[in-house]
Design a protein around this motif. Structure first.
Motif, PDB file in Angstrom:
ATOM      1  N   UNK A 276       0.824  -1.198   0.000  1.00 31.87           N
ATOM      2  CA  UNK A 276       0.000   0.000   0.000  1.00 31.87           C
ATOM      3  C   UNK A 276       0.864   1.255   0.000  1.00 31.87           C
ATOM      4  N   UNK A 277       2.048   1.176   0.608  1.00 35.60           N
ATOM      5  CA  UNK A 277       2.932   2.350   0.613  1.00 35.60           C
ATOM      6  C   UNK A 277       3.378   2.725  -0.790  1.00 35.60           C
ATOM      7  N   UNK A 278       3.739   1.727  -1.605  1.00 34.18           N
ATOM      8  CA  UNK A 278       4.132   2.005  -2.987  1.00 34.18           C
ATOM      9  C   UNK A 278       2.958   2.556  -3.791  1.00 34.18           C
ATOM     10  N   UNK A 279       1.771   2.014  -3.537  1.00 33.58           N
ATOM     11  CA  UNK A 279       0.593   2.491  -4.259  1.00 33.58           C
ATOM     12  C   UNK A 279       0.314   3.952  -3.912  1.00 33.58           C
ATOM     13  N   UNK A 280       0.334   4.283  -2.618  1.00 34.63           N
ATOM     14  CA  UNK A 280       0.070   5.664  -2.213  1.00 34.63           C
ATOM     15  C   UNK A 280       1.114   6.618  -2.787  1.00 34.63           C
ATOM     16  N   UNK A 281       2.365   6.186  -2.820  1.00 34.95           N
ATOM     17  CA  UNK A 281       3.409   7.057  -3.368  1.00 34.95           C
ATOM     18  C   UNK A 281       3.192   7.290  -4.865  1.00 34.95           C
ATOM     19  N   UNK A 282       2.832   6.240  -5.606  1.00 31.10           N
ATOM     20  CA  UNK A 282       2.565   6.402  -7.036  1.00 31.10           C
ATOM     21  C   UNK A 282       1.344   7.282  -7.276  1.00 31.10           C
ATOM     22  N   UNK A 283       0.308   7.097  -6.446  1.00 28.10           N
ATOM     23  CA  UNK A 283      -0.902   7.914  -6.611  1.00 28.10           C
ATOM     24  C   UNK A 283      -0.589   9.380  -6.318  1.00 28.10           C
ATOM     25  N   UNK A 284       0.219   9.656  -5.281  1.00 20.54           N
ATOM     26  CA  UNK A 284       0.604  11.041  -4.990  1.00 20.54           C
ATOM     27  C   UNK A 284       1.368  11.659  -6.152  1.00 20.54           C
ATOM     28  N   UNK A 285       2.260  10.875  -6.753  1.00 24.60           N
ATOM     29  CA  UNK A 285       3.019  11.372  -7.901  1.00 24.60           C
ATOM     30  C   UNK A 285       2.092  11.731  -9.056  1.00 24.60           C
ATOM     31  N   UNK A 286       1.156  10.845  -9.365  1.00 28.80           N
ATOM     32  CA  UNK A 286       0.218  11.122 -10.454  1.00 28.80           C
ATOM     33  C   UNK A 286      -0.660  12.329 -10.124  1.00 28.80           C
ATOM     34  N   UNK A 287      -1.121  12.421  -8.875  1.00 31.92           N
ATOM     35  CA  UNK A 287      -2.003  13.530  -8.498  1.00 31.92           C
ATOM     36  C   UNK A 287      -1.281  14.873  -8.605  1.00 31.92           C
ATOM     37  N   UNK A 288      -0.015  14.904  -8.224  1.00 28.43           N
ATOM     38  CA  UNK A 288       0.747  16.151  -8.334  1.00 28.43           C
ATOM     39  C   UNK A 288       0.917  16.535  -9.796  1.00 28.43           C
ATOM     40  N   UNK A 289       1.167  15.553 -10.660  1.00 25.90           N
ATOM     41  CA  UNK A 289       1.260  15.846 -12.083  1.00 25.90           C
ATOM     42  C   UNK A 289      -0.063  16.389 -12.617  1.00 25.90           C
ATOM     43  N   UNK A 290      -1.165  15.763 -12.211  1.00 27.00           N
ATOM     44  CA  UNK A 290      -2.474  16.238 -12.646  1.00 27.00           C
ATOM     45  C   UNK A 290      -2.726  17.660 -12.151  1.00 27.00           C
ATOM     46  N   UNK A 291      -2.403  17.925 -10.898  1.00 34.29           N
ATOM     47  CA  UNK A 291      -2.637  19.251 -10.323  1.00 34.29           C
ATOM     48  C   UNK A 291      -1.821  20.318 -11.038  1.00 34.29           C
ATOM     49  N   UNK A 292      -0.589  20.013 -11.369  1.00 32.28           N
ATOM     50  CA  UNK A 292       0.236  20.988 -12.088  1.00 32.28           C
ATOM     51  C   UNK A 292      -0.373  21.322 -13.455  1.00 32.28           C
ATOM     52  N   UNK A 293      -0.879  20.300 -14.145  1.00 32.09           N
ATOM     53  CA  UNK A 293      -1.489  20.547 -15.453  1.00 32.09           C
ATOM     54  C   UNK A 293      -2.775  21.353 -15.328  1.00 32.09           C
ATOM     55  N   UNK A 294      -3.575  21.068 -14.310  1.00 29.45           N
ATOM     56  CA  UNK A 294      -4.821  21.805 -14.131  1.00 29.45           C
ATOM     57  C   UNK A 294      -4.574  23.243 -13.728  1.00 29.45           C
ATOM     58  N   UNK A 295      -3.529  23.491 -12.953  1.00 36.31           N
ATOM     59  CA  UNK A 295      -3.249  24.846 -12.487  1.00 36.31           C
ATOM     60  C   UNK A 295      -2.675  25.733 -13.588  1.00 36.31           C
ATOM     61  N   UNK A 296      -2.237  25.124 -14.686  1.00 35.58           N
ATOM     62  CA  UNK A 296      -1.823  25.941 -15.823  1.00 35.58           C
ATOM     63  C   UNK A 296      -3.015  26.718 -16.367  1.00 35.58           C
ATOM     64  N   UNK A 297      -4.177  26.080 -16.342  1.00 36.91           N
ATOM     65  CA  UNK A 297      -5.390  26.709 -16.869  1.00 36.91           C
ATOM     66  C   UNK A 297      -6.065  27.598 -15.829  1.00 36.91           C
ATOM     67  N   UNK A 298      -6.101  27.167 -14.573  1.00 34.65           N
ATOM     68  CA  UNK A 298      -6.783  27.920 -13.524  1.00 34.65           C
ATOM     69  C   UNK A 298      -6.124  27.615 -12.190  1.00 34.65           C
ATOM     70  N   UNK A 299      -5.901  28.673 -11.416  1.00 35.33           N
ATOM     71  CA  UNK A 299      -5.324  28.498 -10.095  1.00 35.33           C
ATOM     72  C   UNK A 299      -6.361  28.082  -9.059  1.00 35.33           C
TER      73      UNK A 299
END
Length: 470
Positions: free
Chosen positions: A240-263
């Protein structure tokens, strides 16, 4: 140096004496010698009078100066006494601090010595167990086979009319769980962990404000497994630790892309209680979150209600470490409305997700201290927003508006939609769709097939893959 006033007074006295002698000589008809004697006598009397008056005046002035000096000396003595008292108090505090530090050092030395003894005992026990393990292969051939023992144990229940199939069931369950753990590990190694995004909208405007990242797992046949189907096995297998770390990585990537359009957008990321209690896995996640601390205001970590109710010392310290770095928390899987807003706010909770059916359940009025319609106002006093989830009908939205619920989530607005892995790393392009403008009306369109090739990249592709086409 003689003052001018003294010279003036002397001149006046001489003139007065001379005038007196001249008057006596010219008017009274006294001889010149007698007039001179009288003038000298008068001058002497004036000089004596002036000297006495000056001495008395100087004595009064000196007395006043002496009184002022005595008062200043008394004030100085009081100040010196106060300074001495404060110095004595400081010396006493320093002495007590030194004694307390010495006592603590002695206590720590005692604890260290006890810890050393425990370590030596542990080393001795480990050595003993290693000796037993080393001697185990030599003992096994002499002992009777374990299969024979199991057979004798199995034959005993047959005498007591116990059916043989039940003892064979646990190995099958264990074997299936082992296979599932292996499949999960293989999927993680082959990067078959997908992120689905489900929007949270404002009520009643239904504008997208946040996204929740939902984890899905694909097996070797590309069959999708929901989180509830593999989370328990992943926790049992220590994955579960590896899964949570991978999910956090993906979520941060998603958040960075979304914040390009709107903060004005945020992402909710689920974190397991096992990760929060496992120091090794949590340290890895904490290092990653520390590196992305700038995204903390828009990155919300979500935990179950049972996790907050069963916090231990380690979990509380880890939550405090996350809150200290500016991250906010959300609570989901709420089973009842027995909440402590002040305690949750002190721990860093800023969102609570409650199922719409639970909020609208009339039986909750009798089981809680507050009416569900007042829950949003109560949480708002402590800076916590209430999110109604699992909304599936328009009737529920109308009832929730009467409860002053500000945010909603559910299949009525949009189901979780897949985010293709290449979308998180695609190059930026002029976006064609604003995720902030998507509302419930756009959720009626079908989700694009995973095999369909994307027509846009960057923010547009991310929003389109997350929320589906308009």
């Amino acid at each position: 140096m003689i003052r001018i006033s003294t010279i003036f007074i002397a001149i006046c006295m001489v003139l007065v004496a001379a005038s007196l002698g001249f008057v006596l000589y010219s008017v009274a008809g006294i001889s010149g010698s007698e007039s001179a004697i009288v003038a000298l006598t008068a001058l002497t009397c004036l000089i004596l009078y002036n000297a006495v008056s000056m001495r008395l005046r100087d004595r009064s002035d000196v007395g006043g100066q002496i009184a002022d000096l005595s008062r200043g000396t008394a004030d100085l003595a009081r100040q010196v006494a106060e300074f001495g008292r404060r110095l004595a108090a400081v010396e006493g505090r320093v002495a007590s601090a030194n004694s307390t530090g010495a006592d603590r050092m002695q206590g720590m030395a005692g604890e260290i010595s006890e810890l050393g003894g425990l370590v030596r005992q542990l080393a001795a026990s480990v050595a003993h167990h290693e000796d037993l393990l080393a001697a185990a292969p030599a003992v096994q051939p002499v002992a009777s086979p374990r299969d024979d023992v199991l057979q004798r144990v199995a034959t005993a229940p047959t005498v007591v009319v116990a059916p043989p199939p039940p003892p064979a069931a646990p190995p099958e369950v264990s074997r299936g769980q082992t296979q599932l753990i292996g499949a999960i590990k293989q999927a993680i190694d082959e990067n078959r962990l997908d992120i689905y995004l489900q929007p949270m909208v404002t009520l009643p405007q239904r504008k997208v404000r946040y996204y929740e990242a939902v984890t899905r797992l694909r097996d070797e046949r590309d069959q999708v497994l929901a989180a509830e189907d593999f989370i328990e096995a992943a926790e049992a297998g220590g994955l579960i630790g590896r899964i949570d770390h991978m999910v956090m990585l993906r979520c941060v990537q998603v958040l960075r892309r979304l914040m390009i359009r709107s903060k004005d957008v945020g992402v909710f990321c689920n974190v397991s209680a096992a990760t929060l209690s496992n120091q090794a896995h949590f340290t890895q996640c904490l290092d990653f979150l520390e590196a992305n601390r700038a995204l903390a205001p828009s990155f919300v970590l979500e935990f179950k209600q049972a996790t907050f109710r069963n916090l231990g010392g380690t979990e509380s310290e880890n939550l405090a470490a996350l809150a200290q770095r500016g991250y906010r928390f959300s609570i989901d899987h709420v089973s009842d409305l027995r909440l402590e807003p002040r305690e949750l706010a002190d721990r860093g909770v800023r969102f609570i997700k409650v199922p719409a059916a639970l909020l609208l359940d009339a039986r909750q009025i009798a089981s809680t201290d507050i009416h569900p319609s007042d829950l949003s106002d109560l949480l708002g006093r402590y800076g916590i927003d209430l999110i109604a989830e699992r909304i599936e009908g328009e009737r529920s939205v109308v009832d929730l508006l009467d409860y002053d619920v500000r945010f909603g989530q559910g299949f009525l607005f949009a189901p979780p939609r897949p985010l293709r892995p290449e979308g998180a790393s695609a190059t930026a392009e002029a976006p064609q769709t604003n995720p902030q403008d998507l509302n419930g009306a756009s959720t009626s369109a079908p989700v694009s097939s995973p095999a369909a090739p994307p027509r846009a990249t960057g923010s547009a592709a991310l929003a389109r893959r997350a929320l589906g086409p308009n």
